[in-house]
Design an enzyme around this catalytic site. Structure first.
Site, PDB file in Angstrom:
ATOM      1  N   MET A 144     -27.979  34.805 -63.284  1.00 38.58           N
ATOM      2  CA  MET A 144     -29.354  34.316 -63.297  1.00 38.58           C
ATOM      3  C   MET A 144     -30.107  34.829 -62.065  1.00 38.58           C
ATOM      4  SD  MET A 144     -30.887  32.444 -65.591  1.00 38.58           S
ATOM      5  CE  MET A 144     -30.584  31.487 -67.057  1.00 38.58           C
ATOM      6  N   CYS A 145     -31.411  34.731 -62.127  1.00 37.97           N
ATOM      7  CA  CYS A 145     -32.275  35.231 -61.058  1.00 37.97           C
ATOM      8  C   CYS A 145     -32.334  34.252 -59.897  1.00 37.97           C
ATOM      9  CB  CYS A 145     -33.678  35.456 -61.605  1.00 37.97           C
ATOM     10  SG  CYS A 145     -33.747  36.445 -63.104  1.00 37.97           S
ATOM     11  N   ARG A 146     -32.986  34.673 -58.841  1.00 34.98           N
ATOM     12  CA  ARG A 146     -33.271  33.806 -57.700  1.00 34.98           C
ATOM     13  C   ARG A 146     -34.513  34.342 -56.999  1.00 34.98           C
ATOM     14  NH1 ARG A 146     -28.619  32.759 -54.939  1.00 34.98           N
ATOM     15  NH2 ARG A 146     -27.394  33.481 -56.693  1.00 34.98           N
TER      16      ARG A 146
END
Length: 332
Positions: A1-3
């Site tokens: 997942m992104c951050r």
């Protein structure tokens, strides 16, 4: 997942002090996360983006933010390192991507931009394909035509633009941006309910017009924690030991710097405070930091005697949150 990471300060920061030099910068987190670990996609290597505003207004350049994106891993992009050493800005958005929706392309790299606005998202809109057409049909041309990629995040930004009285305005009041964000979340929840979607959506959104910053830590659930989100504030952010060890210093009660990040950028526990689930954080033009609960069908009052706490399993399985015992035990 992104951050993602956000910096707003009364003085400009050299981008390298935010993005490349700290040993636990967002770029290092992309391949060496301490609090978030997505076992499906352990590295955020599907591109990155940095957006910033000029320190001094230049009529020829305009007030729109500058964006640098790439589909290469952030830790292996020499141009990012070079630029970060030579650019200063009082307001910076940074994002690293591990694709879950949309193809690997520059058009899908955050931050997304329209006029003076920048927008980022960390999370995912559940079963987005079931509501995408309905969302698109309700958009005005200015919002629909803005979209260049194929992510749920950019369509959420288009929906946000449709909630503004004038998405082409140069500046916006805090209440205007706040209401547009709340209306965006409410509309996505309505579309999900109408489509019979039961899986929660993770909506850590952030938007800025260069003056105000609006951020949400949100999940469409009463029993689950949202993707992690932290903030830090102080008078200076600097390296105190070799090897990229940074800390936030507080010389007095002023807040010259406010940072918001999916995962803390330092290992100093006292530097960071967790933003509560289903809350909105606001950084005002005058550097006030506000946390406001998002009161809707998924809000649970702390005073509710039946509330026993939210569980971390849902966000943890998606690599967006550490187990609660790790959060309490890890030296941030």
């Amino acid at each position: 997942m992104c951050r993602f990471v956000i910096y707003k300060g009364t003085a400009p920061v050299q981008l390298s002090h935010l993005l490349t030099r700290p040993c636990h910068s967002i770029i290092n987190q992309a391949f060496d996360s301490r609090l978030r670990l997505d076992h499906r996609r352990p590295m955020n290597g599907d591109g990155f983006g940095v957006g910033w505003y000029d320190s001094v207004y230049d009529e020829e350049l305009g007030s729109q933010p500058c964006i640098f994106t790439s589909v290469t891993p952030a830790w292996n992009n020499v141009n990012l390192t070079r630029l970060a050493e030579k650019i200063k800005s009082p307001l910076v958005f940074g994002h690293v991507r591990a694709t879950t929706a949309g193809s690997l392309s520059l058009d899908n790299c955050h931050p997304f931009v329209h006029g003076n606005l920048m927008f980022m998202h960390n999370g995912g809109i559940a079963d987005f394909h079931l509501i995408k057409r309905k969302l698109q049909m309700g958009l005005p041309d200015v919002a629909f035509d803005m979209v260049q990629g194929n992510t749920d995040s950019e369509w959420a930004f288009a929906l946000f633009l449709s909630m503004l009285p004038d998405p082409n305005a140069r500046t916006f009041t805090v209440p205007t941006l706040r209401k547009a964000m709340l209306d965006t979340i409410a509309t996505l929840n309505k579309y999900a309910e109408e489509a019979g979607i039961t899986e929660p959506s993770l909506m850590n959104f952030c938007v800025t017009d260069g003056e105000t910053v609006i951020v949400t830590r949100y999940i469409s659930s009463k029993r689950d924690e949202a993707a992690s989100l932290w903030f830090s504030s102080g008078t200076s952010f600097s390296e105190y030991a070799e090897g990229g060890h940074y800390k936030m210093s507080k010389a007095d009660k002023r807040e010259n710097i406010i940072m918001i990040a999916s995962e803390p950028l330092t290992f100093e526990r006292a530097d960071w405070m967790e933003i509560k689930t289903n809350n909105m954080a606001i950084i005002t033009p005058k550097m006030n930091f506000l946390q406001i609960p998002i009161i809707d069908q998924f809000y649970v009052s702390p005073a509710d005697p039946t509330f026993t706490g939210r569980t971390t399993e849902f966000a943890r399985e998606k690599g967006l949150l550490a187990p609660r015992k790790e959060l309490s035990a890890t030296k941030v």
